[in-house]
Design an enzyme around this catalytic site. Structure first.
Site, PDB file in Angstrom:
ATOM      1  N   CYS A 274      50.551  12.440  53.152  1.00 20.55           N
ATOM      2  CA  CYS A 274      49.932  11.474  51.982  1.00 20.55           C
ATOM      3  C   CYS A 274      48.301  11.551  52.171  1.00 20.55           C
ATOM      4  O   CYS A 274      47.578  11.480  51.126  1.00 20.55           O
ATOM      5  CB  CYS A 274      50.559  10.462  52.034  1.00 20.55           C
ATOM      6  SG  CYS A 274      50.723   9.573  53.537  1.00 20.55           S
ATOM      7  N   ASP A 398      49.260   6.436  44.111  1.00 18.72           N
ATOM      8  CA  ASP A 398      50.125   6.765  45.329  1.00 18.72           C
ATOM      9  C   ASP A 398      50.417   8.522  45.530  1.00 18.72           C
ATOM     10  O   ASP A 398      50.951   9.046  44.433  1.00 18.72           O
ATOM     11  CB  ASP A 398      51.474   6.026  45.030  1.00 18.72           C
ATOM     12  CG  ASP A 398      52.423   5.960  46.195  1.00 18.72           C
ATOM     13  OD1 ASP A 398      52.331   6.808  47.171  1.00 18.72           O
ATOM     14  OD2 ASP A 398      53.106   4.955  46.010  1.00 18.72           O
ATOM     15  N   HIS A 400      52.438   9.645  47.332  1.00 18.76           N
ATOM     16  CA  HIS A 400      53.717  10.063  47.724  1.00 18.76           C
ATOM     17  C   HIS A 400      54.713  10.495  46.547  1.00 18.76           C
ATOM     18  O   HIS A 400      55.803  10.885  46.882  1.00 18.76           O
ATOM     19  CB  HIS A 400      54.302   8.749  48.414  1.00 18.76           C
ATOM     20  CG  HIS A 400      53.665   8.363  49.690  1.00 18.76           C
ATOM     21  ND1 HIS A 400      52.669   7.439  49.543  1.00 18.76           N
ATOM     22  CD2 HIS A 400      53.751   8.566  51.038  1.00 18.76           C
ATOM     23  CE1 HIS A 400      52.115   7.028  50.728  1.00 18.76           C
ATOM     24  NE2 HIS A 400      52.668   7.842  51.492  1.00 18.76           N
TER      25      HIS A 400
END
Length: 441
Positions: A274, A398, A400
Protein backbone atom coordinates in the site's frame (compact mmCIF):
# COMPACT_ATOMS: atom_id res chain seq x y z
CA UNK A 1 1.98 20.36 -27.85
CA UNK A 2 -1.43 21.93 -27.23
CA UNK A 3 -1.56 24.34 -24.33
CA UNK A 4 -4.86 25.93 -23.31
CA UNK A 5 -6.44 27.29 -20.19
CA UNK A 6 -6.37 24.52 -17.57
CA UNK A 7 -9.96 25.29 -16.56
CA UNK A 8 -12.02 26.24 -19.66
CA UNK A 9 -15.52 27.44 -18.94
CA UNK A 10 -18.29 24.94 -19.53
CA UNK A 11 -19.99 27.56 -21.74
CA UNK A 12 -16.97 27.86 -24.05
CA UNK A 13 -16.36 25.83 -27.17
CA UNK A 14 -12.83 24.73 -27.97
CA UNK A 15 -11.98 24.45 -31.66
CA UNK A 16 -9.17 21.98 -32.22
CA UNK A 17 -7.60 21.76 -35.66
CA UNK A 18 -5.32 18.87 -36.53
CA UNK A 19 -3.79 17.56 -39.72
CA UNK A 20 -0.52 16.79 -41.48
CA UNK A 21 1.36 19.42 -43.47
CA UNK A 22 3.99 18.12 -45.86
CA UNK A 23 7.41 19.62 -45.16
CA UNK A 24 9.57 19.04 -48.28
CA UNK A 25 12.73 20.71 -49.46
CA UNK A 26 15.82 20.08 -51.56
CA UNK A 27 19.37 20.67 -50.32
CA UNK A 28 22.12 21.30 -52.83
CA UNK A 29 24.71 21.97 -50.15
CA UNK A 30 25.65 20.63 -46.73
CA UNK A 31 26.71 24.06 -45.54
CA UNK A 32 24.96 24.66 -42.20
CA UNK A 33 24.04 28.27 -42.95
CA UNK A 34 22.56 27.43 -46.35
CA UNK A 35 20.65 24.50 -44.86
CA UNK A 36 19.17 26.80 -42.22
CA UNK A 37 18.10 29.27 -44.92
CA UNK A 38 16.41 26.54 -46.96
CA UNK A 39 14.55 25.22 -43.91
CA UNK A 40 13.42 28.74 -42.98
CA UNK A 41 12.17 29.35 -46.54
CA UNK A 42 10.24 26.07 -46.41
CA UNK A 43 8.56 27.07 -43.16
CA UNK A 44 7.71 30.46 -44.69
CA UNK A 45 6.17 28.70 -47.70
CA UNK A 46 4.01 26.59 -45.40
CA UNK A 47 2.90 29.68 -43.48
CA UNK A 48 1.94 31.28 -46.79
CA UNK A 49 -0.07 28.20 -47.75
CA UNK A 50 -1.96 28.30 -44.44
CA UNK A 51 -2.88 31.92 -45.21
CA UNK A 52 -3.76 31.21 -48.86
CA UNK A 53 -7.10 30.41 -50.45
CA UNK A 54 -6.04 26.78 -50.89
CA UNK A 55 -6.26 26.18 -47.12
CA UNK A 56 -9.35 24.12 -46.24
CA UNK A 57 -10.82 23.24 -42.84
CA UNK A 58 -13.28 20.39 -42.49
CA UNK A 59 -15.31 19.79 -39.34
CA UNK A 60 -14.90 16.15 -38.36
CA UNK A 61 -17.97 13.86 -38.53
CA UNK A 62 -19.92 16.47 -40.45
CA UNK A 63 -20.49 17.71 -44.03
CA UNK A 64 -19.12 21.16 -43.14
CA UNK A 65 -16.20 22.42 -45.26
CA UNK A 66 -14.67 25.87 -44.73
CA UNK A 67 -12.27 27.93 -46.86
CA UNK A 68 -11.10 30.35 -44.13
CA UNK A 69 -9.09 32.63 -46.44
CA UNK A 70 -11.58 32.71 -49.31
CA UNK A 71 -13.78 35.24 -47.55
CA UNK A 72 -14.80 32.37 -45.25
CA UNK A 73 -16.62 30.29 -47.83
CA UNK A 74 -18.63 27.46 -46.27
CA UNK A 75 -20.64 24.46 -47.37
CA UNK A 76 -23.47 23.56 -46.79
CA UNK A 77 -24.90 26.93 -47.74
CA UNK A 78 -27.18 27.00 -44.68
CA UNK A 79 -24.08 27.90 -42.67
CA UNK A 80 -22.73 31.43 -43.06
CA UNK A 81 -19.61 33.17 -41.77
CA UNK A 82 -21.81 34.84 -39.15
CA UNK A 83 -23.14 31.55 -37.77
CA UNK A 84 -22.22 31.13 -34.13
CA UNK A 85 -19.57 28.52 -33.41
CA UNK A 86 -21.74 26.80 -30.81
CA UNK A 87 -24.47 26.30 -33.46
CA UNK A 88 -22.12 24.10 -35.52
CA UNK A 89 -22.63 21.26 -33.03
CA UNK A 90 -25.97 20.41 -34.65
CA UNK A 91 -24.18 19.42 -37.86
CA UNK A 92 -21.85 16.96 -36.17
CA UNK A 93 -22.81 13.30 -36.37
CA UNK A 94 -22.90 11.67 -32.92
CA UNK A 95 -22.08 8.07 -32.06
CA UNK A 96 -25.70 7.18 -31.46
CA UNK A 97 -26.92 8.12 -34.91
CA UNK A 98 -26.79 6.31 -38.17
CA UNK A 99 -24.91 7.86 -41.05
CA UNK A 100 -28.02 9.29 -42.64
CA UNK A 101 -26.43 12.51 -43.83
CA UNK A 102 -28.94 14.55 -41.87
CA UNK A 103 -27.84 17.12 -39.39
CA UNK A 104 -28.02 15.88 -35.84
CA UNK A 105 -29.07 17.15 -32.49
CA UNK A 106 -26.28 18.24 -30.22
CA UNK A 107 -24.95 15.37 -28.14
CA UNK A 108 -25.61 15.97 -24.48
CA UNK A 109 -22.73 15.49 -22.13
CA UNK A 110 -23.11 13.33 -19.03
CA UNK A 111 -21.41 16.01 -16.97
CA UNK A 112 -22.57 19.60 -17.09
CA UNK A 113 -18.98 20.76 -16.62
CA UNK A 114 -17.70 18.91 -19.68
CA UNK A 115 -15.83 21.05 -22.18
CA UNK A 116 -17.38 21.35 -25.66
CA UNK A 117 -14.83 20.45 -28.35
CA UNK A 118 -15.25 20.78 -32.11
CA UNK A 119 -12.58 18.88 -34.02
CA UNK A 120 -11.41 20.17 -37.39
CA UNK A 121 -8.99 18.83 -40.00
CA UNK A 122 -6.69 21.07 -42.04
CA UNK A 123 -5.94 20.27 -45.69
CA UNK A 124 -4.54 22.02 -48.76
CA UNK A 125 -6.31 22.12 -52.13
CA UNK A 126 -4.05 20.77 -54.85
CA UNK A 127 -6.20 21.26 -57.93
CA UNK A 128 -6.46 24.71 -59.47
CA UNK A 129 -9.40 26.12 -61.44
CA UNK A 130 -9.04 26.81 -65.13
CA UNK A 131 -8.14 24.88 -68.30
CA UNK A 132 -5.62 22.06 -68.06
CA UNK A 133 -2.34 22.33 -69.97
CA UNK A 134 0.02 19.64 -71.15
CA UNK A 135 2.88 18.93 -68.73
CA UNK A 136 6.39 20.03 -69.59
CA UNK A 137 9.22 17.70 -68.58
CA UNK A 138 12.81 18.74 -68.05
CA UNK A 139 15.87 16.80 -66.87
CA UNK A 140 18.72 18.17 -64.81
CA UNK A 141 21.67 16.11 -63.58
CA UNK A 142 22.68 17.35 -60.15
CA UNK A 143 23.62 15.83 -56.81
CA UNK A 144 21.31 16.95 -54.04
CA UNK A 145 19.39 15.76 -50.99
CA UNK A 146 15.61 15.72 -50.94
CA UNK A 147 14.08 15.72 -47.47
CA UNK A 148 10.45 15.05 -46.68
CA UNK A 149 8.67 15.08 -43.33
CA UNK A 150 5.14 15.40 -42.03
CA UNK A 151 4.40 18.13 -39.52
CA UNK A 152 1.59 16.99 -37.16
CA UNK A 153 -0.31 20.25 -36.71
CA UNK A 154 -2.41 20.38 -33.55
CA UNK A 155 -3.62 23.68 -32.14
CA UNK A 156 -6.70 25.13 -30.49
CA UNK A 157 -8.65 28.29 -29.94
CA UNK A 158 -11.26 28.86 -27.25
CA UNK A 159 -14.43 30.59 -28.34
CA UNK A 160 -17.23 32.19 -26.37
CA UNK A 161 -20.96 31.92 -27.03
CA UNK A 162 -20.88 35.14 -29.10
CA UNK A 163 -18.04 34.14 -31.45
CA UNK A 164 -18.89 33.55 -35.10
CA UNK A 165 -17.27 31.15 -37.55
CA UNK A 166 -15.59 34.15 -39.19
CA UNK A 167 -14.01 35.17 -35.87
CA UNK A 168 -12.90 31.61 -35.20
CA UNK A 169 -11.39 31.13 -38.66
CA UNK A 170 -9.22 34.20 -38.28
CA UNK A 171 -7.90 32.89 -34.98
CA UNK A 172 -7.44 29.34 -36.27
CA UNK A 173 -5.34 30.52 -39.19
CA UNK A 174 -3.35 32.69 -36.80
CA UNK A 175 -2.88 29.71 -34.47
CA UNK A 176 -1.68 27.45 -37.30
CA UNK A 177 0.74 30.12 -38.46
CA UNK A 178 2.02 30.66 -34.94
CA UNK A 179 2.52 26.93 -34.42
CA UNK A 180 4.62 26.72 -37.58
CA UNK A 181 6.77 29.54 -36.20
CA UNK A 182 7.17 27.70 -32.92
CA UNK A 183 8.08 24.47 -34.72
CA UNK A 184 10.88 26.28 -36.49
CA UNK A 185 12.18 27.75 -33.22
CA UNK A 186 11.71 24.69 -30.96
CA UNK A 187 12.37 21.44 -32.84
CA UNK A 188 10.96 18.18 -31.54
CA UNK A 189 13.21 15.73 -29.78
CA UNK A 190 14.86 18.31 -27.52
CA UNK A 191 14.29 17.27 -23.88
CA UNK A 192 12.61 19.67 -21.45
CA UNK A 193 15.86 19.92 -19.52
CA UNK A 194 17.44 21.76 -22.47
CA UNK A 195 14.59 24.22 -23.05
CA UNK A 196 14.72 26.26 -19.84
CA UNK A 197 15.75 29.43 -21.70
CA UNK A 198 12.77 29.17 -24.04
CA UNK A 199 10.42 28.49 -21.13
CA UNK A 200 11.71 31.58 -19.30
CA UNK A 201 10.91 33.66 -22.39
CA UNK A 202 7.37 32.27 -22.46
CA UNK A 203 6.89 32.90 -18.72
CA UNK A 204 7.94 36.51 -19.24
CA UNK A 205 5.76 36.86 -22.32
CA UNK A 206 2.64 35.65 -20.50
CA UNK A 207 3.58 37.20 -17.11
CA UNK A 208 3.58 33.84 -15.34
CA UNK A 209 5.37 33.12 -12.04
CA UNK A 210 8.79 31.55 -12.39
CA UNK A 211 8.49 29.04 -9.54
CA UNK A 212 6.44 26.30 -11.24
CA UNK A 213 6.23 24.74 -14.71
CA UNK A 214 3.58 25.68 -17.25
CA UNK A 215 5.25 24.94 -20.59
CA UNK A 216 6.73 21.48 -20.18
CA UNK A 217 5.43 18.66 -22.34
CA UNK A 218 3.54 17.12 -19.43
CA UNK A 219 1.46 20.32 -19.15
CA UNK A 220 -0.15 19.81 -22.55
CA UNK A 221 -3.92 20.00 -22.30
CA UNK A 222 -5.63 16.61 -22.23
CA UNK A 223 -8.87 16.57 -24.17
CA UNK A 224 -11.73 14.87 -22.29
CA UNK A 225 -12.57 12.52 -25.18
CA UNK A 226 -9.08 11.06 -25.39
CA UNK A 227 -8.22 8.12 -23.13
CA UNK A 228 -4.88 7.96 -21.34
CA UNK A 229 -2.67 5.36 -23.00
CA UNK A 230 -1.33 3.91 -19.75
CA UNK A 231 -4.78 2.88 -18.50
CA UNK A 232 -4.59 4.52 -15.08
CA UNK A 233 -7.47 6.62 -13.79
CA UNK A 234 -6.74 10.32 -13.34
CA UNK A 235 -8.16 12.46 -10.54
CA UNK A 236 -11.10 10.22 -9.53
CA UNK A 237 -11.94 12.68 -6.73
CA UNK A 238 -13.29 15.22 -9.23
CA UNK A 239 -16.62 13.39 -9.49
CA UNK A 240 -17.20 13.54 -5.73
CA UNK A 241 -19.44 16.05 -3.99
CA UNK A 242 -17.69 18.15 -1.36
CA UNK A 243 -18.82 17.51 2.22
CA UNK A 244 -20.59 20.16 4.25
CA UNK A 245 -18.46 21.60 7.03
CA UNK A 246 -19.93 24.51 8.99
CA UNK A 247 -17.95 27.71 8.31
CA UNK A 248 -15.34 25.51 6.64
CA UNK A 249 -13.47 25.48 3.35
CA UNK A 250 -12.25 22.72 1.07
CA UNK A 251 -8.51 22.46 0.34
CA UNK A 252 -7.55 20.07 -2.46
CA UNK A 253 -4.58 18.62 -4.31
CA UNK A 254 -3.58 20.84 -7.24
CA UNK A 255 -3.05 19.35 -10.68
CA UNK A 256 -3.23 15.82 -12.05
CA UNK A 257 -2.25 12.46 -10.57
CA UNK A 258 -2.82 8.78 -11.41
CA UNK A 259 -4.56 6.36 -9.07
CA UNK A 260 -2.16 3.54 -8.16
CA UNK A 261 -3.44 0.63 -6.06
CA UNK A 262 -2.98 -3.06 -5.28
CA UNK A 263 -2.69 -5.61 -8.11
CA UNK A 264 -1.88 -3.18 -10.92
CA UNK A 265 0.97 -3.67 -13.42
CA UNK A 266 0.68 -7.48 -13.06
CA UNK A 267 2.11 -7.09 -9.57
CA UNK A 268 0.57 -9.03 -6.69
CA UNK A 269 1.29 -6.73 -3.75
CA UNK A 270 -1.97 -7.36 -1.92
CA UNK A 271 -1.31 -7.05 1.80
CA UNK A 272 2.10 -5.36 1.71
CA UNK A 273 2.35 -2.80 -1.11
CA UNK A 274 0.00 0.00 0.00
CA UNK A 275 2.79 2.49 0.79
CA UNK A 276 4.49 1.64 -2.52
CA UNK A 277 1.23 2.45 -4.34
CA UNK A 278 0.76 5.70 -2.43
CA UNK A 279 4.33 6.63 -3.36
CA UNK A 280 3.59 5.82 -7.02
CA UNK A 281 0.57 8.15 -6.92
CA UNK A 282 2.80 10.92 -5.56
CA UNK A 283 5.45 10.24 -8.22
CA UNK A 284 2.77 10.40 -10.93
CA UNK A 285 1.82 13.87 -9.67
CA UNK A 286 5.37 15.17 -10.11
CA UNK A 287 5.57 13.56 -13.54
CA UNK A 288 2.25 14.92 -14.78
CA UNK A 289 2.95 18.45 -13.54
CA UNK A 290 6.18 18.38 -15.57
CA UNK A 291 8.64 18.47 -12.69
CA UNK A 292 10.28 15.19 -13.71
CA UNK A 293 10.43 13.24 -16.96
CA UNK A 294 11.19 9.76 -15.62
CA UNK A 295 8.33 7.23 -15.38
CA UNK A 296 6.64 6.21 -12.16
CA UNK A 297 8.99 3.79 -10.37
CA UNK A 298 8.19 0.10 -9.95
CA UNK A 299 8.27 -1.68 -6.59
CA UNK A 300 11.70 -3.06 -7.41
CA UNK A 301 13.03 0.39 -8.38
CA UNK A 302 11.67 1.80 -5.12
CA UNK A 303 13.42 -0.94 -3.17
CA UNK A 304 16.68 -0.42 -5.08
CA UNK A 305 16.57 3.30 -4.31
CA UNK A 306 16.36 2.53 -0.59
CA UNK A 307 19.34 0.21 -0.91
CA UNK A 308 21.27 2.89 -2.83
CA UNK A 309 20.79 5.45 -0.06
CA UNK A 310 21.87 2.96 2.57
CA UNK A 311 18.46 2.61 4.20
CA UNK A 312 18.07 -1.11 3.40
CA UNK A 313 20.28 -4.14 2.83
CA UNK A 314 20.71 -5.58 -0.69
CA UNK A 315 18.37 -8.47 0.20
CA UNK A 316 15.52 -5.98 0.45
CA UNK A 317 15.28 -5.82 -3.37
CA UNK A 318 12.65 -8.28 -4.56
CA UNK A 319 11.20 -8.79 -1.09
CA UNK A 320 7.62 -8.21 0.09
CA UNK A 321 8.55 -5.98 3.01
CA UNK A 322 6.52 -2.93 3.96
CA UNK A 323 7.78 0.62 3.78
CA UNK A 324 6.56 3.72 5.62
CA UNK A 325 6.54 7.49 5.40
CA UNK A 326 10.25 7.86 6.14
CA UNK A 327 11.12 5.50 3.28
CA UNK A 328 8.74 7.38 0.99
CA UNK A 329 10.56 10.60 1.85
CA UNK A 330 13.92 8.97 1.07
CA UNK A 331 12.80 7.56 -2.29
CA UNK A 332 11.29 10.87 -3.44
CA UNK A 333 14.57 12.58 -2.71
CA UNK A 334 16.71 9.84 -4.28
CA UNK A 335 14.71 9.30 -7.49
CA UNK A 336 13.06 12.68 -8.09
CA UNK A 337 15.18 15.13 -6.13
CA UNK A 338 12.04 16.10 -4.20
CA UNK A 339 12.22 17.06 -0.53
CA UNK A 340 9.44 16.31 1.94
CA UNK A 341 8.31 17.36 5.38
CA UNK A 342 7.36 14.72 7.93
CA UNK A 343 4.47 15.35 10.30
CA UNK A 344 4.49 13.06 13.35
CA UNK A 345 1.25 12.23 15.15
CA UNK A 346 1.56 10.13 18.32
CA UNK A 347 -1.99 8.78 18.06
CA UNK A 348 -4.77 8.86 15.51
CA UNK A 349 -7.03 10.95 17.70
CA UNK A 350 -4.61 13.87 17.24
CA UNK A 351 -5.06 13.92 13.46
CA UNK A 352 -8.24 15.95 13.87
CA UNK A 353 -6.11 18.82 15.20
CA UNK A 354 -3.87 18.88 12.12
CA UNK A 355 -6.36 20.65 9.87
CA UNK A 356 -4.38 23.89 9.72
CA UNK A 357 -1.14 22.14 8.69
CA UNK A 358 -2.89 20.07 6.02
CA UNK A 359 -4.93 22.99 4.68
CA UNK A 360 -1.78 25.10 4.43
CA UNK A 361 0.01 22.27 2.62
CA UNK A 362 -2.66 21.99 -0.07
CA UNK A 363 -2.72 25.77 -0.55
CA UNK A 364 1.04 26.24 -0.81
CA UNK A 365 2.32 22.92 -2.18
CA UNK A 366 -0.74 21.15 -3.57
CA UNK A 367 0.88 17.69 -3.65
CA UNK A 368 -0.70 14.39 -2.52
CA UNK A 369 0.18 13.43 1.05
CA UNK A 370 1.17 9.91 2.10
CA UNK A 371 0.09 8.85 5.58
CA UNK A 372 1.24 5.66 7.25
CA UNK A 373 0.18 4.19 10.56
CA UNK A 374 0.29 0.70 11.99
CA UNK A 375 0.32 -1.56 8.93
CA UNK A 376 -1.75 0.70 6.64
CA UNK A 377 -0.89 3.52 4.26
CA UNK A 378 -3.23 5.93 2.49
CA UNK A 379 -3.05 9.01 0.30
CA UNK A 380 -4.66 12.25 1.47
CA UNK A 381 -5.85 14.41 -1.42
CA UNK A 382 -7.45 17.20 0.56
CA UNK A 383 -9.31 18.31 3.64
CA UNK A 384 -12.55 20.09 4.40
CA UNK A 385 -11.72 22.09 7.52
CA UNK A 386 -13.26 24.82 9.63
CA UNK A 387 -10.83 27.18 11.30
CA UNK A 388 -13.63 28.25 13.65
CA UNK A 389 -14.95 24.90 14.88
CA UNK A 390 -12.04 22.60 14.03
CA UNK A 391 -14.41 20.24 12.23
CA UNK A 392 -12.53 18.26 9.59
CA UNK A 393 -13.01 15.64 6.91
CA UNK A 394 -10.29 14.02 4.82
CA UNK A 395 -10.32 13.20 1.11
CA UNK A 396 -8.74 9.72 1.01
CA UNK A 397 -7.40 7.80 -1.98
CA UNK A 398 -7.13 4.19 -0.80
CA UNK A 399 -4.33 2.08 -2.34
CA UNK A 400 -5.83 -1.15 -0.91
CA UNK A 401 -8.35 -1.42 -3.79
CA UNK A 402 -7.79 -4.62 -5.84
CA UNK A 403 -10.34 -4.22 -8.66
CA UNK A 404 -10.27 -2.80 -12.17
CA UNK A 405 -10.22 0.84 -13.23
CA UNK A 406 -13.95 1.37 -12.71
CA UNK A 407 -14.53 4.95 -11.60
CA UNK A 408 -18.08 4.34 -10.42
CA UNK A 409 -17.10 1.37 -8.23
CA UNK A 410 -14.10 3.24 -6.83
CA UNK A 411 -16.16 6.26 -5.81
CA UNK A 412 -19.39 4.45 -4.83
CA UNK A 413 -17.54 2.00 -2.59
CA UNK A 414 -15.43 4.71 -0.97
CA UNK A 415 -12.01 3.73 -2.32
CA UNK A 416 -11.78 7.40 -3.19
CA UNK A 417 -13.95 9.39 -0.82
CA UNK A 418 -14.37 11.75 2.09
CA UNK A 419 -13.75 10.29 5.55
CA UNK A 420 -14.28 11.60 9.06
CA UNK A 421 -11.76 11.61 11.94
CA UNK A 422 -12.97 8.17 13.03
CA UNK A 423 -11.42 6.72 9.85
CA UNK A 424 -8.07 6.60 11.64
CA UNK A 425 -7.07 4.17 14.37
CA UNK A 426 -7.42 6.46 17.37
CA UNK A 427 -4.58 4.81 19.32
CA UNK A 428 -2.01 4.13 16.55
CA UNK A 429 0.77 6.58 15.73
CA UNK A 430 0.93 8.08 12.24
CA UNK A 431 3.63 9.67 10.12
CA UNK A 432 2.63 11.95 7.26
CA UNK A 433 4.96 12.61 4.32
CA UNK A 434 4.24 16.04 2.79
CA UNK A 435 6.17 16.36 -0.52
CA UNK A 436 7.32 19.89 -1.32
CA UNK A 437 6.82 21.44 -4.74
CA UNK A 438 10.16 22.28 -6.41
CA UNK A 439 10.73 25.91 -7.36
CA UNK A 440 11.44 25.52 -11.06
CA UNK A 441 10.00 26.21 -14.48
Amino acid sequence: MVLVNSHPSSTDTILRVKGPLEFKFQLNSTDALLMHEVISRTFETLRSQVKSESCVLTICDSPVVIWPNKDVTITPEEITPNTLCEDVHQWIQTDEQESSGKKSGRKKSKKSSAVNVINLHVMMEVSKPGPLSAPILSRTVQKSHFLSATLPMDCVVSTSCSDTIRNACERLVEALTRQLCEMEKYPAGVPDSQLEKQRKELHQQFELPDDRPYFRRANAYHFPSEPYKDGYLRNPHLVLTHPTVDTGKVYLVQGIYSYHHYMQDRMDDNGWGCAYRSLQTICSWFQQQGYVEQPVPTHREIQQALVDVGDKQASFVGSRQWIGSIEVQAVLNQLLGVTSKILFVSQGSELASKGRELANHFVTEGTPVMIGGGVLAHTILGVAWSETTGQIRYLILDPHYTGGEDLQVITDKGWCGWKGPDFWDQTAYYNLCLPQRPKSI
